[in-house]
Design an enzyme around this catalytic site. Structure first.
Site, PDB file in Angstrom:
ATOM      1  CB  SER A 143      96.022  -6.396  48.139  1.00  0.00           C
ATOM      2  OG  SER A 143      96.185  -7.165  49.212  1.00  0.00           O
TER       3      SER A 143
ATOM      4  CB  ILE B 145      84.586  -4.610  54.325  1.00  0.00           C
ATOM      5  CG1 ILE B 145      84.068  -4.310  55.850  1.00  0.00           C
ATOM      6  CG2 ILE B 145      83.790  -4.028  53.253  1.00  0.00           C
ATOM      7  CD1 ILE B 145      83.699  -2.730  56.111  1.00  0.00           C
TER       8      ILE B 145
ATOM      9  N   GLY C 227      88.188 -11.068  49.734  1.00  0.00           N
ATOM     10  CA  GLY C 227      89.013 -11.732  48.931  1.00  0.00           C
ATOM     11  C   GLY C 227      88.705 -13.241  49.366  1.00  0.00           C
ATOM     12  CD1 TRP C 228      89.587 -17.095  46.267  1.00  0.00           C
ATOM     13  CD2 TRP C 228      90.601 -15.296  45.762  1.00  0.00           C
ATOM     14  NE1 TRP C 228      89.438 -16.909  44.948  1.00  0.00           N
ATOM     15  CE2 TRP C 228      90.118 -15.652  44.663  1.00  0.00           C
ATOM     16  CE3 TRP C 228      91.208 -14.075  45.680  1.00  0.00           C
ATOM     17  CZ2 TRP C 228      89.961 -15.035  43.487  1.00  0.00           C
ATOM     18  CZ3 TRP C 228      91.438 -13.252  44.475  1.00  0.00           C
ATOM     19  CH2 TRP C 228      90.810 -13.808  43.621  1.00  0.00           C
TER      20      TRP C 228
ATOM     21  CB  THR D 242      83.418 -11.785  49.082  1.00  0.00           C
ATOM     22  OG1 THR D 242      83.857 -11.661  47.749  1.00  0.00           O
ATOM     23  CG2 THR D 242      82.729 -13.280  49.414  1.00  0.00           C
TER      24      THR D 242
ATOM     25  CB  SER E 213      83.832 -12.976  44.588  1.00  0.00           C
ATOM     26  OG  SER E 213      84.108 -14.119  43.986  1.00  0.00           O
TER      27      SER E 213
ATOM     28  CD  GLU F 232      84.721 -19.609  40.877  1.00  0.00           C
ATOM     29  OE1 GLU F 232      85.554 -20.220  41.415  1.00  0.00           O
ATOM     30  OE2 GLU F 232      83.932 -20.051  40.049  1.00  0.00           O
TER      31      GLU F 232
ATOM     32  CB  CYS G  82      98.809  -1.908  36.890  1.00  0.00           C
ATOM     33  SG  CYS G  82      97.019  -1.863  36.604  1.00  0.00           S
TER      34      CYS G  82
END
Length: 380
Positions: free
Chosen positions: A136, A172, A175-176, A195, A197, A199, A352
């Protein structure tokens, strides 16, 4: 593989195209000699771009039909000149209707974004992001490196939340685990993260067993515990306008009476607009940026907005750092991911960066308190 960008060879004479005139309004020339000029490899790509808009532009780039040594500068000029508004397609009306009629962020779709994007492989993201894997926007007010900018952002969040030892923090879309690990190490809190994810979940379990951190592989809509404060960093972009109110109701349900929510999200300038079709198809399926008005509406009579902080300009620099890391480490991944992925990812990062530079999209940190909590003091 793919690191050096070739300038287009001289093409045979071609007829002037409508895109020549449109791009000229943004100070972009086809086959010009400046870094942001579009170098054309296949003349028929111009018709595709004109007829298919964003999808045609992105997909023709991924095929190698055109090039631009500085994609971020190209997109900055396209968006500052508001050229997308000049090429409006009837299909945009259908995409707007689809977003109104269908909940693209329903529970059964919740794990698709992880499978498509976040589960590419932890090693890939370790080479592109900072040392904490913070995916982010960094906070560059006093930082000179990516690691410093991300640490500054994490500390800013902790200070805004007024974290104290012994507090329970809910993250919430964790991420990692960068925020949870930073808050546990520097502020002595206990953290719970959710998460979608696998991974990311596996990475947190492997790297942070020594910290009071719990990570759950679950949809946020299943949350039903109380926390002293809640953060959501870079996840609200996947919630969708049909679920904005649900998100805020869950926060209200899980937040202690004096608790604070910090909502860190990319945002759009126009309420009634759809996700860029290329980004939705190739990068963030079912993603939808919120507008400021939509966020405000979703909190009505539940939460009180205490502060709104925009540092979207910092995302440009963050994305350029990610792109530099991506380019530098690409040889390690070229054989596995291939040239198509390389051009897709390069297009994503640099387009982006140009969009944030043009102020086409924003980065907000909202602070909310419970409506009857008495409010909080701003600390930055």
């Amino acid at each position: 593989m793919g690191k050096k960008l070739a300038i287009a060879p001289q093409m045979t004479a071609r007829r002037r195209h409508l895109l020549d005139d449109l791009l000229n309004e943004a100070d972009i020339k086809i086959n010009g000699d400046r870094p942001w000029d579009l170098q054309l490899h296949r003349a028929s790509a111009l018709d595709e771009i004109l007829s298919r808009g964003s999808l045609g532009l992105g997909e023709s780039y991924m095929r190698g039909d055109w090039e631009a040594p500085s994609l971020d500068q190209l997109f900055y000029r396209i968006l500052r000149a508001q050229l997308p508004k000049r090429i409006k397609l009837w299909r945009d009306i259908w995409r707007l209707l689809r977003s109104q009629l269908i909940n693209l962020q329903s529970r059964h779709r919740a794990f698709r974004i992880a499978e498509h994007h976040y589960d590419l492989g932890n090693e890939f993201y370790q080479k592109m992001l900072d040392k904490r894997l913070t995916y982010s926007c960094g906070y560059w007010k006093e930082a000179t490196t990516l690691d410093q900018a991300q640490a500054a952002k994490l500390d800013l969040i902790c200070r805004k939340l007024r974290l104290q030892p012994g507090m329970r923090l809910l993250d919430i879309g964790c991420g990692w685990g960068s925020l949870m690990s930073y808050a546990a190490e520097h502020y002595g809190v206990e953290a719970v993260g959710v998460t979608v994810s696998k991974e990311q979940r596996d990475y947190i379990v492997e790297h942070y067993q020594h910290l009071p951190i719990t990570v759950r592989l679950q949809d946020y809509r299943h949350l039903n515990q109380s926390f002293d404060c809640i953060a959501s960093v870079g996840m609200f972009e996947h919630v969708g306008h049909k679920s904005h109110r649900i998100f805020m109701e869950i926060v209200d349900r899980c937040l202690e009476p004096q608790g604070i929510l910090l909502l860190h999200t990319i945002g759009k300038n126009l309420r009634n607009s759809t996700t860029d079709p290329w980004i939705e198809k190739y990068i963030f399926p079912n993603g939808e940026l919120p507008s400021a008005g939509q966020i405000g509406d979703s909190a009505d009579d539940l939460l009180c907005c205490e502060d709104l902080h925009n540092f979207g300009c910092d995302y440009d620099r963050t994305l350029l750092c990610w792109h530099n890391n991506f380019e530098h480490n690409w040889p390690q991944f070229a054989d596995h991911y291939g040239q198509h992925f390389y051009r897709m990812w390069r297009y994503y990062l640099l387009s982006c960066a140009g969009a944030f530079r043009a102020r086409n999209i924003q980065l907000w940190q909202w602070m909310f308190s419970k409506r009857l909590s008495g409010g909080v003091q701003r600390i930055y």
